[in-house]
Structures are given as structure tokens and as C-alpha cells.
Design a protein around this motif. Structure first.
Motif, PDB file in Angstrom:
ATOM      1  N   GLY A  65       0.849  -1.184  -0.003  1.00  0.00           N
ATOM      2  CA  GLY A  65       0.074   0.078   0.032  1.00  0.00           C
ATOM      3  C   GLY A  65       0.839   1.261  -0.132  1.00  0.00           C
ATOM      4  O   GLY A  65       0.723   2.241  -0.622  1.00  0.00           O
ATOM      5  N   GLN A  73     -11.746   0.996  -9.976  1.00  0.00           N
ATOM      6  CA  GLN A  73     -12.504   0.670  -9.129  1.00  0.00           C
ATOM      7  C   GLN A  73     -14.215   0.830  -9.526  1.00  0.00           C
ATOM      8  O   GLN A  73     -14.725   0.075  -8.995  1.00  0.00           O
ATOM      9  CB  GLN A  73     -12.198   1.494  -7.769  1.00  0.00           C
ATOM     10  CG  GLN A  73     -12.942   1.064  -6.659  1.00  0.00           C
ATOM     11  CD  GLN A  73     -12.667   1.904  -5.319  1.00  0.00           C
ATOM     12  OE1 GLN A  73     -12.145   2.862  -5.112  1.00  0.00           O
ATOM     13  NE2 GLN A  73     -13.224   1.275  -4.107  1.00  0.00           N
ATOM     14  N   THR A 128      -9.340   2.016  -1.724  1.00  0.00           N
ATOM     15  CA  THR A 128      -8.221   2.363  -2.563  1.00  0.00           C
ATOM     16  C   THR A 128      -7.335   3.173  -2.003  1.00  0.00           C
ATOM     17  O   THR A 128      -6.355   3.638  -2.447  1.00  0.00           O
ATOM     18  CB  THR A 128      -9.187   3.215  -3.936  1.00  0.00           C
ATOM     19  OG1 THR A 128      -7.836   3.538  -4.947  1.00  0.00           O
ATOM     20  CG2 THR A 128      -9.498   4.394  -3.584  1.00  0.00           C
ATOM     21  N   VAL A 130      -4.892   3.242   0.895  1.00  0.00           N
ATOM     22  CA  VAL A 130      -4.320   2.128   2.041  1.00  0.00           C
ATOM     23  C   VAL A 130      -2.963   2.627   2.286  1.00  0.00           C
ATOM     24  O   VAL A 130      -2.325   3.152   1.391  1.00  0.00           O
ATOM     25  CB  VAL A 130      -4.102   0.782   1.082  1.00  0.00           C
ATOM     26  CG1 VAL A 130      -3.356  -0.404   1.786  1.00  0.00           C
ATOM     27  CG2 VAL A 130      -5.318   0.172   0.246  1.00  0.00           C
ATOM     28  N   TRP A 184      -4.515   5.536  -3.888  1.00  0.00           N
ATOM     29  CA  TRP A 184      -4.322   4.762  -5.195  1.00  0.00           C
ATOM     30  C   TRP A 184      -5.405   5.459  -6.243  1.00  0.00           C
ATOM     31  O   TRP A 184      -5.209   4.817  -7.425  1.00  0.00           O
ATOM     32  CB  TRP A 184      -4.305   3.457  -4.996  1.00  0.00           C
ATOM     33  CG  TRP A 184      -3.119   2.783  -4.243  1.00  0.00           C
ATOM     34  CD1 TRP A 184      -2.940   2.689  -3.094  1.00  0.00           C
ATOM     35  CD2 TRP A 184      -2.086   2.412  -5.179  1.00  0.00           C
ATOM     36  NE1 TRP A 184      -1.551   2.302  -2.727  1.00  0.00           N
ATOM     37  CE2 TRP A 184      -0.943   1.995  -3.683  1.00  0.00           C
ATOM     38  CE3 TRP A 184      -1.370   2.456  -6.545  1.00  0.00           C
ATOM     39  CZ2 TRP A 184       0.383   1.635  -4.158  1.00  0.00           C
ATOM     40  CZ3 TRP A 184       0.051   1.908  -6.698  1.00  0.00           C
ATOM     41  CH2 TRP A 184       0.733   1.681  -5.481  1.00  0.00           C
ATOM     42  N   VAL A 213      -6.774  -1.461  -6.071  1.00  0.00           N
ATOM     43  CA  VAL A 213      -7.610  -1.580  -4.834  1.00  0.00           C
ATOM     44  C   VAL A 213      -6.930  -2.575  -4.193  1.00  0.00           C
ATOM     45  O   VAL A 213      -6.181  -3.426  -4.519  1.00  0.00           O
ATOM     46  CB  VAL A 213      -9.071  -2.210  -5.375  1.00  0.00           C
ATOM     47  CG1 VAL A 213      -9.878  -1.304  -6.148  1.00  0.00           C
ATOM     48  CG2 VAL A 213      -8.957  -2.987  -6.411  1.00  0.00           C
ATOM     49  N   GLN A 214      -7.297  -2.485  -2.985  1.00  0.00           N
ATOM     50  CA  GLN A 214      -6.595  -3.419  -1.782  1.00  0.00           C
ATOM     51  C   GLN A 214      -7.089  -4.742  -2.099  1.00  0.00           C
ATOM     52  O   GLN A 214      -8.566  -5.114  -2.104  1.00  0.00           O
ATOM     53  CB  GLN A 214      -7.029  -2.987  -0.386  1.00  0.00           C
ATOM     54  CG  GLN A 214      -6.480  -3.775   0.618  1.00  0.00           C
ATOM     55  CD  GLN A 214      -6.491  -3.199   2.094  1.00  0.00           C
ATOM     56  OE1 GLN A 214      -6.923  -2.067   2.301  1.00  0.00           O
ATOM     57  NE2 GLN A 214      -6.413  -4.080   3.024  1.00  0.00           N
ATOM     58  N   VAL A 219      -2.204  -3.782  -2.464  1.00  0.00           N
ATOM     59  CA  VAL A 219      -3.296  -3.493  -3.692  1.00  0.00           C
ATOM     60  C   VAL A 219      -2.858  -4.232  -4.973  1.00  0.00           C
ATOM     61  O   VAL A 219      -1.704  -4.677  -5.023  1.00  0.00           O
ATOM     62  CB  VAL A 219      -3.552  -1.989  -3.802  1.00  0.00           C
ATOM     63  CG1 VAL A 219      -3.649  -1.419  -2.469  1.00  0.00           C
ATOM     64  CG2 VAL A 219      -2.015  -1.325  -4.463  1.00  0.00           C
ATOM     65  N   THR A 254     -10.474  -9.726  -5.225  1.00  0.00           N
ATOM     66  CA  THR A 254     -11.047  -8.988  -4.508  1.00  0.00           C
ATOM     67  C   THR A 254     -12.594  -9.220  -4.029  1.00  0.00           C
ATOM     68  O   THR A 254     -13.072  -8.410  -3.061  1.00  0.00           O
ATOM     69  CB  THR A 254     -10.892  -7.436  -4.759  1.00  0.00           C
ATOM     70  OG1 THR A 254     -11.563  -7.432  -5.969  1.00  0.00           O
ATOM     71  CG2 THR A 254      -9.513  -6.860  -4.986  1.00  0.00           C
TER      72      THR A 254
END
Lengths: 275, 285, 367
Positions: free
Chosen positions: C102, C119, C130, C132, C137, C142-143, C287, C308
């Protein structure tokens, strides 16, 4: 007072026992670690692993990049050996059979790759590759291995060349043999064991080489030593490291036994027939 | 074909290739240490990378550490090899097996050796458990990553002993028997024979062993990274750290690389000179 | 490492030639994206840890979509980022899907390297994060992985009731149990997280505070020097865990997902437990994003979506002990008790770890 030979034998026995234990115990532990059954951890206070299996070997083979690393290592080494011999043989011939001014210096200069610290060579070779925009990991490491290990090949081969019997060469010539005929009759028998020995030594050293493969190969080109290093460093997993260590060392030990025999038959006494 | 040209042609693919690459690598290291080939900015001939390193504590620590490991390892390896070589000069029952065992470590890859060692000396590893079992220790001793670097020195000696052994036994074997006999007939004792005959005739081999082991140990990366104390860096590990992703300081790495080469060179000269002096002194005493 | 150099040279004077294919992809419907992904047929994911495990994990994805996933062994995230930067001017690079820690977002510009924003088009995008580890980001990544540093302990030798919770208790505990706490200061962030939060403890900095500038760290150095015999420095996250497992330590700093994953694979004993003390330990996440010049952008996007998804995240929580990255996922299987989550601190402010950790290394550990 104890006789000298007897004392020798006693001392030697003690030392041999120690050395054997010194080698056997660590390898036995490595073997044991490599066979720790995944799913049944070997943790304190267990003295011995609670369950042994070859499961880990299977997992390593199927899911880790050991296969790729072995493919890389074992496709680099034979080629490196071949090229090192082809490129090194003329130099070895000059060192072994000719006299020329500056030969001593040339022989010392040939040792440069052995004397330079491996990581210095690796890092600044990498730096050059980048300036050249040279992207192929395989060919970069191959070139590196050829250059790094050629001195060993040249050294062994020049001894072999120096043992070619001049009388046989002259006799073959006198009998009107073609250059190839002379080579086959006089040179080949003398240099054959040396050739194999030189090939094997480059092969073994290439399999073991770490610095260049590590610096130039990262992040994705793995060889057996670099994968072992990753299991010893950042991703320290003792059982997996044990598997890779054994994979790295066992074939090389077998090759070394072959090499030892070759070196013995490359002995001047056997080759030149001079006794 | 003129002889000179023929020799040059013969040497080109082998020696020529090796020298081209090695000189290029050396030049690159020197040039980068003085600011050329700067990948993070403009190429500028400057001493600033050297000055920066000279003010860096980690640099001096690593230099000191590598020097210490190299001196101790080289001295120890040769000190252990000498008696072995002299002892094994004449073959006896078991001597062949013994010399094979002594030579074996040369071909065990350093990474494997380091791994095997840390297994054996770990907190609940074989050595600790064994010594507790026979009652030498009451509780395990932390030997892994020890702060005096005994593990690295042990590994270096173990790994480099064969080199000293091979070089020295070559030299000792070359001493003609009649020379030793002559000395014996003149009434020289074992010690006298050693310092008057064996030592002078093996000086070159001893210098070579010391130098090669010194250079090898000074440039060590693997043993330091795997078995060395976490608080120390060797020059090689520090160089790789600087060049690696978190710093990406190639010029700084070059300074360290050049330092390592200078250390190797100086160490070699000092060792060669010391051996020469000691041999001369011993002969006179 | 070599990549670093290539990157550096490539960066000089070169600007990335934007690949317009992005826009086409981003305007497609999800069904069309999946269809295109199946057509692409394969995807390369650069993921720097647990590669062997992920090769097994993605088999379910491969079966579902018929898209082959290749996960090369990557030496480190920095090396992978360098490779990506080095290749950003190529028409197509080797990387399709890329994992980042992140906080690397703090020094990267996501839109330079990644396709996006992704996203909004991910089916479960609304449940994803997003922002993190203090880095934004910008919806380009995205995480997919939530992680928490924690203290692991051996319940056979330390009862859960006696765990040191406040910083004062912690100080007392290590003084009473010298040599029984192990942590690393490089090769993994678990030790640095502990160092960071010890420094906060000594200087009395709480997570909610804001500091105008970094205070004098001398008391921190003094503390680490005074307590030098009480803690043991290890070489890496993995070294800590392996030595903990072999009984050398009673307590170590580690990652929750790291120890959980190793417990699940039977590498270490399943009796070990973790907790986050009241004085705090850092949590964060990793991410994924699709490379701008991906050869298989649609497949990468579908893989990102699969990774995810609530279903996959629940599975990660069970199998790897991650904290979940999808709001809809079930996070009950984790190793760290839910009530400890409140003690989570973050990297960066206040008292940034980048100010503290290197300074402690230089002035204490490698002085």
C-alpha cells in the motif's frame, strides 16, 4: 613409546571420524528437515520431526519455481562449459605449447576473474548491461559464467596441451598425416581427459554460481542457488531450503566424483606414457 | 603467419575476451565511484560520492568488519592447513581418505554450507541439544548470528582450507627428499628443518594461499547474509544494499566496490610482505 | 536489481506513451470484459510473496474462467516495481496484474503505471478500498490483502492473561524475560512496526496526535541501548518465526497473515496465538492494479475482481489469516481477536516510520 605409523593411524582415524560426522550430521539434519511432513509441524519441544514424508518434495516440485530454476541452471551450465572450452582452448594451447614474451604476465592476467570479488564483478557487469540495453537474462548470465570460469578451463587445458608428446606429433607429420590426422593421433589422446575435466569444472561452478545470477537475474530469472538464497533470506522456510539445498548439492557431488577420476587420468604419467 | 600475430589470434577469444570484460567492469566501477554513469542524474566527475561514504558510519563499520573477517579467516585457514600438509606429506594408511575429506568442502556451495551450519547451531539444533545432553551446558546458547562472527570465520576456514591445503601440499611435495635428508644428516631437528628448509621453499604457496583466502573472505556476501551477525554488514552486503531497490545508489555502491578491491589489494600486499619478513627472520634465528 | 538500472535509464527524458487501449477497455460492459478476458486466455500476475500458495489459489479462478494464470517468482516488491517502471515505455510489458504494498503509492503516480480508474468498473468495487497505508491509489488500484503486524506468543509458556498490553507492561515484561522477545529490523515490516510503536510509546505519541515536526529521537535510542540484552534482533520476518517455532523465543513481532499462513501449511505449530497490544502495532494492506501496457488487460481486470471478491476475501481470511479487504467478506476466522483491531496503528503519521526506523538502525543496531 608409540611407533610413528601407529600414532598416525590413530590420529587419522580420529580426524576421519570427526570429519565424517562433520559432514554426515548436517546433511542428515537437512534430509530430515526436507522430509518434515507439511501439515505436521516440527516445533519446540519435539526433538525429532513428528511425521516424515516426501510430500514436501512433491509440493516443491509442483508449486514452487524449483522446476524453472533447475531448467535455467541446467541449461546454462552445459552451454557455458562448451563455450568456455571452445573460446579457452586456443589460449590454453598458447600457454601449454608455445613460448612467447609476456607469457607469464598473460597467464597471471588470465586469473583476473578469480581474483576480483564476485559481487563487484556482478554489480558492475549489470551496470554495463543496462547501459547497453541488454535485456536477456539468460545470455547475460551465460556470458558472465563463460568469462568467470574460463580461467579454470584454460588452466586444466594448458596442462593437457603441454603433455602432448612432441615425438608423436613429429612422427605423425613425418608419416604425412593431415592436420586433422595429427590432431587425432597426437593431441586428442593427450587432451581428452583434460577437456572433460575442464568441461565438468565449468559445469559445476556454473551450477553453483550465485553472485551474477542473483544480481542480474532478479527479479524473475531464478537459478537453483538464487532460489535457495530466497529460502534462506526473506522467505526463510527451513524445510523448503533443505529440499533446494539437497537438489543443489547432490548432483554436484556425483559430478565431482567423475571429475576426480578424470583429473587422475589427466595425470601426466598416464597420458604421455612417459611413466 | 608471423609468430606474434599467431599468438595474438590464439589469445583473443580466451584471454582477450576475459580481459575485455574484466577491464570494462573495473573501469565501470571506478568511473561510477567518481560520479560517471550516474543513473539517477547527470554524469559529473566528482568526489562527492566518496566524501558521502567517508561520512557514513555503516561504510567504516563494514570496512572494518570485512577486514577483520578476512585477516582472521586467512590466518586461521593457513595455520590449520600447514600442520595437516606436513603430516600428510608421506602417505600412510588412511591418508588418502583424509585428504579427500579435507578437500571436499571446496565443492560444497557456500550457500548450502551456511544453511547446514545454521541448522546445526540453531537454538535447539544438534550442537545445543547434544551439549546439554552430555551436560556441558545447562541451557541452549545462542550461536546463530553471533556478534563476533565466529560462524562466518568457521565457514570461511572450512570452505577455504582445501585451497590452502592444495597449494601448500603442492609446494611441500616439490621439496626434494634428499634436501630434507641432507638437513637431517646435518643434525637439524624437526623445527630447524621446518624453518630452514620447508618454510623458505613454501613461502610462495603460503603467500598465494593467504592472498586468495583473504580476497575471498573480504568479498564475502553469502556467509554474511545467512550466518553473520544482523548488526554488521560486509562490504559486499552493503554494496548490494546500496545498489538494490531501496537505495538505488549505484555510485555509492561503486565507492564500496572500489573500496573492497583496494582492501583486497592492500591485504594481499601486507600478507605477502609479512610472510616474506617472517620467513627471513625465522631462517636467521 | 538490474531492472532498477534499466528503469533509471528509461526514465531519463522519456515520457510514457499512453496506451489508448485503456479507454476502450474501461468503457466496455463487465460481460464484454469477461468475454474479452476469456479470449485473451492467460494473465501474468506479479506477486512478491506466497507465490507457491497463490499458484494453488488461482486454480479455482482458472477453472471458473478458463484463463491461465502465471505467477513468476518475484524477489521483492521493489524489484517488481522497478521492472514495471523499466517497461512502462514498451508497447506491451511482461506484467499484466501487479501487486503493490500500500505505502508504495506514496512515491508512485498510479495513473502513470496503471490502467484505470478500475474501482468503478469492478462489480464489487463499492466494497473495496483504494486508500491504503496512507497512500491514495486514486481508484487505479484496490486493496486485495489486509495485513496487521502483531505480537505472536507461545501460550504454553505465556498465558493469555499475562500478556503485556500497555507500553509500561511491555517494558516490564521484556526486563523480566530477557532474550525472549525477537524481532527483525530489515527484510520485512513486522519488526519495524514494533520499533515504530515503541518509539511512539517512549515519546508518548498517540495515533490521534498530529506532530508539527519529528521530535528528538535520543530517548528512543537510549531505550533501545539500555534494553539491548532484553531483545534479540533477527534477520527477517521469516527468521523470527522459524526461531520462535523452534522454541528460542516466547514472543516475536510478526505479521498476522504470515504466521497464520505458516500455521495453516503446518510449517509452524498451530498452538501459537497473536495479539495487538494496547500501545499499538501497524496494520496495512497490499493492492492490485492492471499494468498500463498489459498484454492481457481484460484478463488482469477479471483476476483483480476475483481476488477482491467477498468470496475470495473470506477464503483468504480463513486460509491465510488476512484481515479482509472487501466490506462484504466474513472476517471471523482471523488470528488476531476482533477487539484488538482497535489498537491498530498506521505507518506514517504521526511520527513517520521512515523517520524513526532508519535512524534507530543507524544509531542503535548498527552503531
Amino acid at each position: 613409546m608409540m611407533s610413528l605409523p601407529r600414532l598416525n593411524t590413530i590420529l587419522a582415524t580420529c580426524l576421519i571420524t570427526t570429519l565424517v560426522l562433520w559432514i554426515v550430521i548436517p546433511f542428515a539434519m537437512a534430509l530430515m528437515w526436507s522430509m518434515v511432513d507439511p501439515g505436521t509441524s516440527w516445533s519446540y519441544p519435539d526433538i525429532l520431526p513428528p511425521a516424515l514424508s516426501f510430500e514436501r518434495w512433491r509440493i516443491m516440485w509442483e508449486t514452487s519455481s524449483l522446476k524453472t530454476a533447475m531448467f535455467n541452471s541446467y541449461s546454462l551450465a552445459p552451454v557455458a562449459g562448451m563455450i568456455a572450452i571452445i573460446l579457452g582452448a586456443p589460449t590454453a594451447y598458447a600457454f601449454g605449447r608455445l613460448t612467447f614474451p609476456g607469457k607469464g604476465i598473460a597467464q597471471i592476467l588470465m586469473l583476473t576473474p578469480i581474483v576480483l570479488p564476485g559481487f563487484v564483478t556482478a554489480v558492475f557487469f549489470a551496470s554495463i548491461l543496462v547501459s547497453l540495453g541488454f535485456h536477456s537474462r539468460y545470455f547475460a548470465i551465460l556470458l558472465g559464467h563463460v568469462v568467470l570460469f574460463m580461467p579454470y578451463a584454460v588452466r586444466i587445458l594448458s596442462v593437457s596441451f603441454s603433455q602432448v608428446n612432441n615425438e608423436v606429433v613429429n612422427a605423425a607429420r613425418d608419416l604425412g598425416a593431415s592436420p586433422f590426422g595429427v590432431f587425432r593421433a597426437a593431441y586428442w589422446p593427450a587432451i581428452k581427459p583434460g577437456l572433460f575435466a575442464a568441461y565438468l569444472i565449468v559445469f559445476i561452478l556454473s551450477i553453483e554460481e550465485f553472485a551474477l545470477a542473483f544480481v542480474i537475474g532478479s527479479p524473475t530469472f531464478t537459478t537453483v542457488p538464487t532460489i535457495l538464497y530466497s529460502y534462506l533470506g526473506y522467505d526463510f522456510i527451513r524445510p523448503n531450503a533443505a529440499v533446494v539445498a539437497i537438489v543443489l548439492v547432490v548432483p554436484n557431488v556425483l559430478l565431482l566424483i567423475v571429475l576426480e577420476r578424470l583429473m587422475q587420468s589427466a595425470n601426466p604419467a598416464n597420458v604421455s606414457g612417459k611413466g | 603467419m608471423p609468430n606474434g600475430l599467431r599468438i595474438i589470434l590464439l589469445l583473443t577469444p580466451g584471454l582477450g575476451l576475459v580481459m575485455t570484460l574484466m577491464i570494462w567492469v573495473l573501469y565501470r566501477a571506478f568511473a561510477q565511484s567518481f560520479g560517471l554513469y550516474n543513473f539517477n542524474g547527470d554524469d559529473l566527475l566528482t568526489l562527492s560520492h566518496w566524501q558521502g561514504m567517508f561520512q557514513n558510519r555503516r561504510y567504516w563499520n563494514a570496512l572494518e568488519w570485512s577486514g577483520y573477517i578476512a585477516v582472521v579467516s586467512a590466518t586461521l585457514a593457513v595455520a590449520v592447513a600447514y600442520p595437516l600438509v606436513i603430516w600428510l606429506r608421506r602417505p600412510f594408511k588412511g591418508s588418502f581418505l583424509l585428504s579427500a575429506l579435507i578437500k571436499a568442502p571446496y565443492f560444497v556451495p557456500g550457500l548450502v554450507a551456511a544453511f547446514l551450519l545454521i541448522n546445526v547451531i540453531s537454538y535447539h539444533g544438534f550442537v545445543n541439544e547434544f551439549l546439554i545432553w552430555i551436560g556441558v551446558w545447562d541451557q541452549p546458547v545462542r550461536m546463530q548470528n553471533d556478534k563476533n562472527g565466529y560462524a562466518i570465520i568457521g565457514l570461511q576456514v572450512w570452505k577455504q582450507l582445501p585451497l590452502a591445503f592444495l597449494l601448500l601440499s603442492g609446494a611441500v611435495a616439490a621439496i626434494p627428499d634428499n634436501v630434507l635428508h641432507a638437513a637431517q644428516d646435518l643434525g637439524a631437528g624437526t623445527w630447524d628443518r621446518f624453518r630452514k628448509v620447508v618454510l623458505p621453499m613454501t613461502v610462495t604457496a603460503m603467500q598465494a594461499s593467504l592472498i586468495l583466502i583473504f580476497i575471498g573472505a573480504a568479498g564475502d556476501f553469502t556467509f554474511q547474509a545467512v550466518a553473520g551477525p544482523t548488526r554488521e554488514n560486509s562490504l559486499a552486503t552493503l554494496m548490494v544494499t546500496y545498489q538494490g531497490a531501496s537505495y538505488s545508489d549505484w555510485n555509492g555502491a561503486a565507492v564500496i566496490g572500489v573500496t573492497l578491491m583496494v582492501l583486497s589489494l592492500l591485504g594481499s600486499i601486507v600478507f605477502a610482505a609479512l610472510v616474506q619478513i617472517v620467513a627471513k627472520l625465522m631462517e636467521r634465528v | 536489481m538490474l531492472r532498477k538500472l534499466i528503469m533509471s535509464t528509461a526514465l531519463l527524458g522519456l515520457t510514457s506513451s499512453a496506451v489508448l487501449a485503456d479507454d476502450v477497455l474501461l468503457s466496455m460492459s463487465w460481460e464484454d470484459i469477461v468475454a474479452q478476458a476469456k479470449e485473451e486466455g492467460s494473465v501474468t500476475w506479479y506477486q512478491w510473496y506466497f507465490e507457491p500458495e497463490f499458484r494453488v489459489v488461482v486454480e479455482a479462478f482458472e477453472a471458473e474462467y478458463g484463463i491461465e494464470v502465471s505467477i513468476p517468482d518475484v524477489s521483492s516488491v521493489d524489484d517488481a516495481i522497478n521492472k514495471m517502471m523499466a517497461e512502462q515505455d514498451l508497447e506491451t510489458g511482461d506484467i499484466d496484474l501487479m501487486s503493490f504494498n500500500g505505502s508504495s503509492g506514496l512515491r508512485l503516480t498510479p495513473s502513470d503505471l496503471l490502467t484505470g480508474p478500475i474501482q468503478p468498473i469492478l462489480p464489487e468495487g463499492e466494497s473495496l478500498e483504494t486508500f491504503v497505508e496512507g497512500a491514495d491509489w486514486e481508484e487505479y488500484a484496490v486493496q486485495f490483502w489486509g495485513n496487521q503486524t502483531c505480537l505472536a506468543y507461545d501460550p504454553d509458556r505465556l498465558s493469555a492473561d499475562d500478556l503485556p498490553d500497555t507500553f509500561v507492561e511491555f517494558e516490564a515484561w521484556i526486563a523480566e524475560n530477557p532474550g525472549q522477545l525477537g524481532f527483525n529490523f530489515e527484510n520485512g515490516g513486522s519488526g519495524p512496526s514494533l520499533i515504530h510503536n515503541i518509539a511512539r510509546g517512549i515519546l508518548g505519541v498517540a495515533q490521534a496526535d498530529t506532530l508539527a515536526e519529528t521530535p528528538d529521537l535520543q530517548p528512543v535510542y537510549d531505550w533501545f541501548i539500555e534494553n539491548e540484552d532484553n531483545y534479540i534482533l533477527t534477520a527477517s520476518n521469516a527468521d523470527s518465526l522459524s526461531r520462535f517455532n523452534s522454541g528460542e523465543f516466547i514472543m516475536i513481532a510478526t505479521w498476522e497473515d504470515f504466521i497464520a499462513g505458516n500455521i495453516n501449511r503446518g510449517e509452524v505449530s498451530d498452538r501459537f496465538e497473536c495479539y495487538v497490544p494496547e500501545f499499538g502495532l501497524n496494520g496495512g494492506g497490499n493492492v492490485v492494479g492492471v499494468a498500463k501496457n498489459a498484454a492481457n488487460p481484460a484478463a488482469a481486470l477479471v483476476l483483480a475482481s476475483w481476488l477482491t471478491s467477498a468470496e475470495t476475501q473470506t477464503m483468504f481470511n480463513t486460509d491465510f489469516g488476512t484481515s479482509t479487504a472487501n466490506g462484504q467478506a466474513d472476517s471471523s476466522a482471523a488470528l488476531v481477536p476482533d477487539e484488538d483491531r482497535a489498537n491498530k496503528t498506521v505507518w506514517g503519521d504521526p511520527l513517520p516510520d521512515t523517520d524513526v526506523v532508519p535512524a534507530v538502525i543507524e544509531n542503535v543496531f548498527q552503531r
